[in-house]
Write an enzyme that holds these catalytic residues in place. Structure first.
Site, PDB file in Angstrom:
ATOM      1  CD  GLN A  89      -1.019  -0.896   3.629  1.00 31.99           C
ATOM      2  OE1 GLN A  89      -2.243  -0.878   3.578  1.00 31.99           O
ATOM      3  NE2 GLN A  89      -0.364  -1.480   4.620  1.00 31.99           N
ATOM      4  CG  HIS A 126      -5.059   2.835  19.619  1.00 34.46           C
ATOM      5  ND1 HIS A 126      -4.422   3.921  19.072  1.00 34.46           N
ATOM      6  CD2 HIS A 126      -5.064   1.874  18.650  1.00 34.46           C
ATOM      7  CE1 HIS A 126      -4.026   3.620  17.840  1.00 34.46           C
ATOM      8  NE2 HIS A 126      -4.406   2.397  17.554  1.00 34.46           N
ATOM      9  CG  ASP A 136      -1.301   2.215  14.712  1.00 34.04           C
ATOM     10  OD1 ASP A 136      -1.523   2.181  15.928  1.00 34.04           O
ATOM     11  OD2 ASP A 136      -2.139   1.833  13.871  1.00 34.04           O
ATOM     12  CD  GLU A 151       0.623  -4.224   9.612  1.00 32.61           C
ATOM     13  OE1 GLU A 151      -0.181  -3.721  10.404  1.00 32.61           O
ATOM     14  OE2 GLU A 151       0.448  -4.242   8.374  1.00 32.61           O
ATOM     15  CG  ASP A 162      -2.583 -13.104   4.622  1.00 24.03           C
ATOM     16  OD1 ASP A 162      -3.370 -12.508   5.393  1.00 24.03           O
ATOM     17  OD2 ASP A 162      -2.914 -13.551   3.516  1.00 24.03           O
ATOM     18  CG  ASP A 210      -5.969  -1.697  14.880  1.00 25.07           C
ATOM     19  OD1 ASP A 210      -6.568  -1.003  14.034  1.00 25.07           O
ATOM     20  OD2 ASP A 210      -5.111  -1.230  15.654  1.00 25.07           O
ATOM     21  CB  THR A 244      -6.946  -0.994   6.173  1.00 26.24           C
ATOM     22  OG1 THR A 244      -6.808  -2.295   5.580  1.00 26.24           O
ATOM     23  CG2 THR A 244      -5.581  -0.492   6.595  1.00 26.24           C
ATOM     24  N   PRO A 262      -5.231  -4.775   1.350  1.00 29.07           N
ATOM     25  CG  PRO A 262      -3.308  -3.774   2.251  1.00 29.07           C
ATOM     26  CD  PRO A 262      -4.406  -3.563   1.255  1.00 29.07           C
TER      27      PRO A 262
HETATM   28  N1  AG3 Z   1      -7.258   1.098  11.793  1.00 31.33           N
HETATM   29  C1  AG3 Z   1      -8.020   1.618  10.720  1.00 31.33           C
HETATM   30  C2  AG3 Z   1      -9.446   1.858  11.005  1.00 31.33           C
HETATM   31  C3  AG3 Z   1     -10.194   2.127   9.765  1.00 31.33           C
HETATM   32  C4  AG3 Z   1      -9.985   3.482   9.276  1.00 31.33           C
HETATM   33  N2  AG3 Z   1     -10.728   3.661   8.088  1.00 31.33           N
HETATM   34  C5  AG3 Z   1     -10.831   4.832   7.469  1.00 31.33           C
HETATM   35  N3  AG3 Z   1     -10.249   5.877   7.984  1.00 31.33           N
HETATM   36  N4  AG3 Z   1     -11.505   4.873   6.384  1.00 31.33           N
HETATM   37  C6  AG3 Z   1      -6.686   2.130  12.565  1.00 31.33           C
HETATM   38  C7  AG3 Z   1      -5.319   1.890  12.941  1.00 31.33           C
HETATM   39  C8  AG3 Z   1      -5.156   2.242  14.366  1.00 31.33           C
HETATM   40  N5  AG3 Z   1      -4.363   1.292  15.020  1.00 31.33           N
END
Ligand code: AG3
Length: 286
Positions: free
Chosen positions: A31, A62, A86, A106, A137, A155, A157, A162
């Site tokens: 990405q 979080h 992150d 991750e 994966d 957690d 996307t 991915p």
């Molecule tokens: N994880 C992503 C949440 C989804 C965000 N989607 C969006 N902004 N369209 C967040 C990572 C934090 N650890």
């Protein structure tokens, strides 16, 4: 200079942040990763053009993805975290001394490298001795685990690129199998407001309801995500997030949290009617 970062929250809705400086722009094998500095929100990063965290509001996400399940079963010892490059989720988990082991999977190692460099506070616990990092994966990782975890946190996307596989029925089934008899699954559950996100929410909920004995949805207010109204899924083989809420265990731990508290725990499961209706409607699909 008048430089702005913009993200489509819906086809005809844009959300913009004035940028002081772009600190990084890099393509990983998975990405596009960008890091920006802004006045109001501090530093933030995007994946494929979508905000993942900002320094100003990451605590909300979080707190809610970690402290809610941790206060339903205070005996959680072994945790699997999928995505979360992150490090914010792991940082909050590491505040519980009784957690013994965290596997974090991750897919994109570059996200972790970038966050360790640009977001040292968020990434601060990724090298805690209890944390075992795997760059692979998450789908494959969880498919090989049986009856092992007390808690799985997804957690991810959004469900494209991915993150796509992390919203499928077979993935939820594999999570169910990887959890022990008291296991809990928590996932980021998209947003109820704009069509595109609402559909993602409905699809995820239907699949989780079909897989888990107990499946609830709870909410938080995250200013930098689409509409600011974001959801999380709580699914379990055994625990109800309200009936089994251990408010006393929370008080004893004396954790300082900036968003989560006892009232929020209960209240976050109280959903607006339009959200309840959309979730119920989604169960009829396909
Ligand atoms: N994880 C992503 C949440 C989804 C965000 N989607 C969006 N902004 N369209 C967040 C990572 C934090 N650890």
């Amino acid at each position: 200079m008048d430089l702005w970062y913009s993200e489509f929250h819906a086809d005809t809705i844009k959300f913009s942040i004035q940028i002081e400086k772009q600190l990084l722009s890099k393509k990983s094998p998975f990405q596009q990763i960008d890091v920006f500095e802004s006045k109001e929100l501090g530093r933030f990063f995007t994946l494929d053009g979508f905000v993942m965290i900002t320094e100003k509001d990451e605590f909300i996400y979080h707190d809610m993805i970690v402290h809610v399940p941790m206060h339903v079963n205070p005996e959680i010892k072994k945790v699997l975290v999928i995505g979360a490059g992150d490090g914010g989720t792991v940082r909050e988990l590491c505040r519980y001394p009784h957690i013994e082991h965290i596997d974090m999977v991750e897919i994109d190692e570059m996200v972790v490298q970038v966050c360790e460099e640009y977001f040292p506070i968020t990434a601060s616990k990724l090298r805690d001795p209890r944390v075992h990092l795997y760059f692979e994966d998450g789908l494959k990782f969880v498919a090989n685990k049986k009856n092992e975890y007390d808690l799985i946190i997804v957690d991810s996307t959004d469900p494209f690129g991915p993150g796509e596989g992390l919203f499928t029925r077979s993935f939820y089934q594999d999570c169910h199998a990887a959890l022990n008899a008291k296991g809990i699954l928590v996932n980021q559950h998209e947003s109820p407001f704009y069509d595109h996100y609402r559909k993602n929410m409905q699809r995820a909920h239907k699949r989780i309801v079909e897989t888990f004995e107990i499946a609830k949805v709870y909410q938080a207010f995250i200013p930098t995500y689409a509409s600011g109204h974001w959801l999380f899924g709580f699914a379990s083989k055994h625990f109800d997030p309200i009936l089994d809420f251990k408010a006393d265990a929370f008080a004893q731990l004396n954790l300082k949290t900036k968003y989560y508290n006892e009232d929020i725990h209960r209240a976050s499961f109280a959903l607006p009617n339009y959200v309840k209706d959309a979730l119920a409607e989604g169960l009829k699909d396909e």
